[in-house]
Write a protein that holds these residues in place. Structure first.
Motif, short mmCIF file in Angstrom:
data_model
loop_
_atom_site.label_atom_id
_atom_site.label_comp_id
_atom_site.label_asym_id
_atom_site.label_seq_id
_atom_site.Cartn_x
_atom_site.Cartn_y
_atom_site.Cartn_z
N LYS A 114 0.86 -1.18 0.00
CA LYS A 114 0.00 0.00 0.00
C LYS A 114 0.90 1.24 0.00
O LYS A 114 1.71 1.42 0.91
N VAL A 115 0.76 2.06 -1.01
CA VAL A 115 1.61 3.23 -1.18
C VAL A 115 0.82 4.49 -0.88
O VAL A 115 -0.21 4.75 -1.50
N ILE A 116 1.30 5.27 0.09
CA ILE A 116 0.69 6.56 0.41
C ILE A 116 1.55 7.66 -0.19
O ILE A 116 2.67 7.91 0.25
N LEU A 117 1.03 8.30 -1.23
CA LEU A 117 1.73 9.41 -1.88
C LEU A 117 1.36 10.70 -1.15
O LEU A 117 0.19 10.98 -0.91
N VAL A 118 2.38 11.47 -0.80
CA VAL A 118 2.16 12.68 -0.02
C VAL A 118 2.60 13.89 -0.83
O VAL A 118 3.70 13.92 -1.39
N ASN A 119 1.74 14.89 -0.89
CA ASN A 119 2.03 16.10 -1.68
C ASN A 119 2.97 17.04 -0.92
O ASN A 119 2.70 18.23 -0.73
N GLU A 120 4.08 16.45 -0.46
CA GLU A 120 5.13 17.19 0.20
C GLU A 120 6.46 16.55 -0.17
O GLU A 120 6.49 15.41 -0.66
N GLU A 121 7.55 17.25 0.05
CA GLU A 121 8.87 16.67 -0.18
C GLU A 121 9.26 15.91 1.07
O GLU A 121 9.51 16.51 2.12
N LEU A 122 9.36 14.61 0.95
CA LEU A 122 9.71 13.76 2.09
C LEU A 122 10.89 12.86 1.72
O LEU A 122 10.95 12.33 0.61
N GLY A 123 11.80 12.68 2.64
CA GLY A 123 12.89 11.75 2.43
C GLY A 123 13.83 12.18 1.32
O GLY A 123 13.85 13.33 0.89
N PHE A 124 14.60 11.20 0.86
CA PHE A 124 15.65 11.49 -0.11
C PHE A 124 15.42 10.77 -1.42
O PHE A 124 15.01 9.65 -1.45
#
Length: 212
Positions: free
Chosen positions: A202-212
């Motif tokens: 299950k992939v949660i795409l977030v409209n923010e810059e997260l991680g590398f």
């Protein structure tokens, strides 16, 4: 974030989610990390066993902190005092209900690309945990599989190398040298193009810059 970029990211996320669904995976979209955390917790029933590898994105949305404070059975290798205890915990994660992770890159048509050093993270994505929840900022979405490999090797790996007291070429130059250094963080390469078990990943795409 600029409103036009937010609209573009949402439209792109819809495309990625369709790609994931075509590959037997499940996709979700969150405008903020707070919404991403809410979605993730809704997916994890109380009492579930939960573990993780290393993921800045999972930390960034507060998911590890939330499950540690909740009614879950936690496998946390960072709480281990010995290498043997750490190994036992990592093996226990492979039999858990939920693995929490991110991905180094994801293509617009839903292929996941990951590079790992120890291998425990990619091992869990491949097999073992009944469910895998992947938290990914929209900054990790790329056009093609070739782009995904480039991002994983030339952006994610060199930045991750900065987190550890190691001596790899990418830590010194910021770019992959395809090294065989004893300290290399690029030991295992994984492409996930389909999930044999429907909706396990299950992939949660977030409209923010997260991680590398």
């Amino acid at each position: 974030m600029d409103e036009r970029r937010m609209i573009r990211n949402k439209l792109l996320a819809e495309k990625v989610i369709k790609g994931l669904e075509s590959r037997n995976m499940e996709g979700f979209y969150a405008e903020t990390r707070e919404q991403a955390l809410k979605t993730a917790l809704e997916l994890i029933p109380e009492g579930s066993s939960v573990g993780w590898g290393g993921s800045v994105s999972v930390d960034a949305i507060g998911l590890k902190e939330a499950v540690c404070a909740g009614n879950y059975q936690i496998y946390d290798r960072n709480a281990c005092k010995t290498e043997e205890e750490k190994r036992e915990t990592e093996l226990a994660v492979l039999g858990s209900d939920f693995l929490l992770s991110s991905t180094n890159a994801i293509t617009e048509d839903g292929v996941l690309v990951n590079i790992d050093g120890r291998g425990n993270r990619v091992a869990g994505i491949v097999y073992g945990p009944r469910n895998v929840i992947i938290v990914a900022g929209m900054n990790k979405v790329v056009k093609t599989l070739e782009d995904a490999w480039s991002r994983a090797r030339n952006e994610a790996a060199p930045i991750n190398a900065q987190r550890f007291p190691i001596q790899t070429p990418c830590r010194k130059t910021g770019s992959c040298a395809d090294c065989k250094s004893p300290d290399t963080v690029c030991c295992q390469f994984l492409v996930t193009r389909f999930s044999k078990v429907p909706k396990r990943i299950k992939v949660i795409l977030v409209n923010e810059e997260l991680g590398f």
